[in-house]
Design a protein around this motif. Sequence first.
Motif, PDB file in Angstrom:
ATOM      1  N   LEU A   1       0.840  -1.206   0.000  1.00  0.00           N
ATOM      2  CA  LEU A   1       0.000   0.000   0.000  1.00  0.00           C
ATOM      3  C   LEU A   1       0.870   1.250   0.000  1.00  0.00           C
ATOM      4  N   GLY A   2       1.981   1.158   0.751  1.00  0.00           N
ATOM      5  CA  GLY A   2       2.878   2.311   0.813  1.00  0.00           C
ATOM      6  C   GLY A   2       3.804   2.378  -0.380  1.00  0.00           C
TER       7      GLY A   2
ATOM      8  N   PRO B   1       1.462   3.691  -3.842  1.00  0.00           N
ATOM      9  CA  PRO B   1       0.334   4.458  -3.331  1.00  0.00           C
ATOM     10  C   PRO B   1      -0.708   4.815  -4.391  1.00  0.00           C
TER      11      PRO B   1
ATOM     12  N   ALA C   1      -2.627   1.709  -5.164  1.00  0.00           N
ATOM     13  CA  ALA C   1      -3.466   1.389  -4.006  1.00  0.00           C
ATOM     14  C   ALA C   1      -4.657   2.347  -3.916  1.00  0.00           C
ATOM     15  N   ALA C   2      -4.387   3.617  -4.224  1.00  0.00           N
ATOM     16  CA  ALA C   2      -5.480   4.597  -4.162  1.00  0.00           C
ATOM     17  C   ALA C   2      -6.556   4.273  -5.189  1.00  0.00           C
TER      18      ALA C   2
END
Lengths: 258, 700
Positions: A189-190, A193, A196-197
């Motif tokens: 997720l990091g 990003p 993931a967004a």
Amino acid sequence: MNALRRASAAWRWVLCIWLGEVVIATFGAYGIRSHIATAMDGLAMPDDRLLYAVAEHTHAHPELVVAMVVTLATSALLGFVVWIVLAPLVLLRLRAGAPAPAVASLGSAWLGSIGGIIATSAWHLGLRVALVLGLAAVLGTLPPSIAVWIAFAVVLAATCALDFSRVAVVTGTARGGSPRTALDGFAALGRQPRRAAAMAGLAAGQWLLVVGGLVLLVRTGGESLALMRACAAAATFLGVFRLAVAIDADAPPSRGPA
Amino acid sequence: MIAARLVVASTLGSATLAIACSPPIPTPPPVVAEPTAALRPPDVVGPIPVASRVLDWSIQARLDEAAHRIDGHARVRWRNTSRVAVTRMPFHLYMNAFRAEDTAWMRESRGSHRGHEARDRGAWGYIDVTKLARRRDLGAGREGDVVALAWHEAEDPSLMEVVLDEPVAPGASIDLEIDFVTKLPEVFARTGRAERFHMVAQWYPKPGVLHDDGTWRAHVFTYHSEFYADFGDYEVELDVPGDMLVGATGIQTDVVEDADRKRVTYRAEMVHDFAWAADPGFLEYTAQHDGIKIRQLVLPELAATMGAHEQAQIAALDSMQPRFGSYPWTTITIIHPPESAGGAGGMEYPTLFTTSPVYQPGVPARIIGLRERVSGVFTTVHEFGHQYFQGILASDEHAQPWVDEGMNTFSNALVLEDRHGADAWLVRVGDLSLHTSDFVRMSQFDTASLQIIDGDADAFSPVIGGYGSTVYRKTVGVMMTLRNLVGAAAFDAALRDYAIAWRFRHPTGAELEAALRDGLGDTVVVATSSATDAATADVKLDVAEFLEQGLRTTRIIDFRVHSIVNRRAQGHAGWHRNEAGVLVGGDPPLAEDAEGAPGSEAVVVLHRAGDFVVPVEVEIVFDDDTVTHRMWSGRQRTQTLQFDRSVARVRLDPAGHLWLEHRRLDNHRVAPGAYDDGLSQPVGDVVEGAALAVLVGVGP
């Protein structure tokens, strides 16, 4: 090949998944309909006051409430188990892009990854339980109107993390049995990003569609079931689209035309 | 990272939404001037019976906030309006209910009232009479010396008896001087204090009510008993901390500020109680309607819904004044207890009542379209309604709580009807509604046959439960069912006659029933709800029998359509004797579809499953969609109806007139065959939709 085209190419799969969901939901609700119809036995509502009729009926037949809860719980459990089994198939299909791969090759690839998928899903389940317990203490101190949004954000994050982990298992870049695969899902997720967004947005869209459809269904006293089913179809497509976004990063070059 | 961003974004979004949705605190408008008279003009108030003026009070009270204590001195003139001389006087010491764990009230309540608990030692409260004397009247306005009187508490400390030094003759009066100390409990049941909020009610010694035959009515204060007192005038001086804003029964006539204290004087006329509230944080909102000053005292955190309460108050005035006579006083004060004093909410006192907050729906409730009229708005309508049902029509709340609580709740349903139409909704979810009648019916699910309505307050034990559903809501069911059967106009006229005749008096249930019988007649022909079907002349309602069943039996109204049978009508096939006595014919029965066949007939069987005998309307829909309505007296257990054509469906009480009938799903039967019961499909659809949402949620 971009994610939307991957998802669109798998439209038959989307259709099958949605039909499966509709069949399970219809079958579950059949028991409720039959229970009420049997109890009514030639009688009909004396007016259009549905809420009062439901109150009177459930007071006379409290087992109906239990049946409703069991129906929903069974749907959740069934959906959870079936999706664990189906997830690698869908991911493999999405990874292949267009044209659709042979059934035999899909089957053998599925057999190779199903164990890992089950294992990483179990690890994620454990992580979610830990998250829920950890968050409960924090969210309990916040106003409900804020806590509910935080909880929703965590649900979206956990969904995306599971997607990343499953993709890693299916593509063979990680072992499903290792807890690290599950943790890497959250780490992704990091690391990614934007991806993931996008996935979180699609997951939020799914929830928006089904919750919106359900709210409308409740507000209209069951008169918008067709719309609810349409919302479920659209949400299912968004879900597959979300998986396609997750898989895009790890996918090999498409065998079909770009 | 993304999770953190999402969390932050969602939090900010939510906070923004929360701020945007927080209703602003309205700026208090300029304060409406205090009226100069406690009563409205005589032509508005109407006649006040001389015999109703029994008590005149002058009270000085000083609040010691730190000690939660009130030091009071009361001077009361009591008139003997009975036919016999009086040698003793019972007094209520209501505050002693909270003195210890073994009082009647605390034993019954076990320290809990409407979900509010007595939490700690601070919950105790009491009233202690320290001096009681009679002041001699020397005539010509001259006062004589005082004669100390003996008094003693009864077995339960909520009552005391005063022994008079000489009899008070019929028509004579006596002046009593009473010193008392009242310790305020931490509020959990109507009265007391919470932080700096004070709701001071039932705080001084109150005499019982002497009936005309010389018997005293004074009761031990128990969990459901509430109050009963005589009318009179009050002059009350309250000495409170200087920063406090006070609201009280009657009109404010004077304020004297002195260092950090102030003395506020109130005057009230023709009231049977005096209550007051004080808090330094109160905001004051005032308005005027029909010459009546509406004053709301509220802390800022509850001020956002002042407008809703004001509108509810106005709606109640606009409905109740035409129905039950003019509101006689010039003020009405609405106290909004803070959350920490929730136990003080929802209680009535003359010209003053406490209300409860209006429900503020959260985002999920707003999304599903939840709206309601059952929280603070209804509380305001209900507590104001008590200004009539007990405030003006001062029935004995202990002996017959239904006469005020039940009739008041019935009048609240009429307020809603006048404001929003017949059988107004109380809760809405999207397109679905729960109406007033639905709430009455639902309240009867478990308690319909538990207890009779017309019992005294002590007959309703908290252990048994069902006080609210029986005394409040079942009474609404009885009265609204009767009103629907006899016609609203006739019923409303009879009830108005009762309200006017018993103004400023102490009516009983028997007198209310007599007024209804007088106004309606002994029997009333019951009409169908259909404009095209004439009334069935032989179906009459016996009003006394109806009230007897409704108020003093546990019978329930329950009708059901037992069966519908459509079948071939029988013809004349077979052997018959002719005029000459010879058997002729012998033709075989005709097939149903044969030419000349006699066609179909229908047999409908109705069943009175409940023991309550009452007429009921029957709606019959035939196969060709024509409809007919008729009345069934309901006297027999079953009723068989025959028709010369097929019946498609039969519905009992199609207009929903019988609010006392809570089992309604068996009122509508459809002839055998495929049909839509109306319930299984929508419920099944919602469950299916929810299951679908769950499946998508756990799926891809």
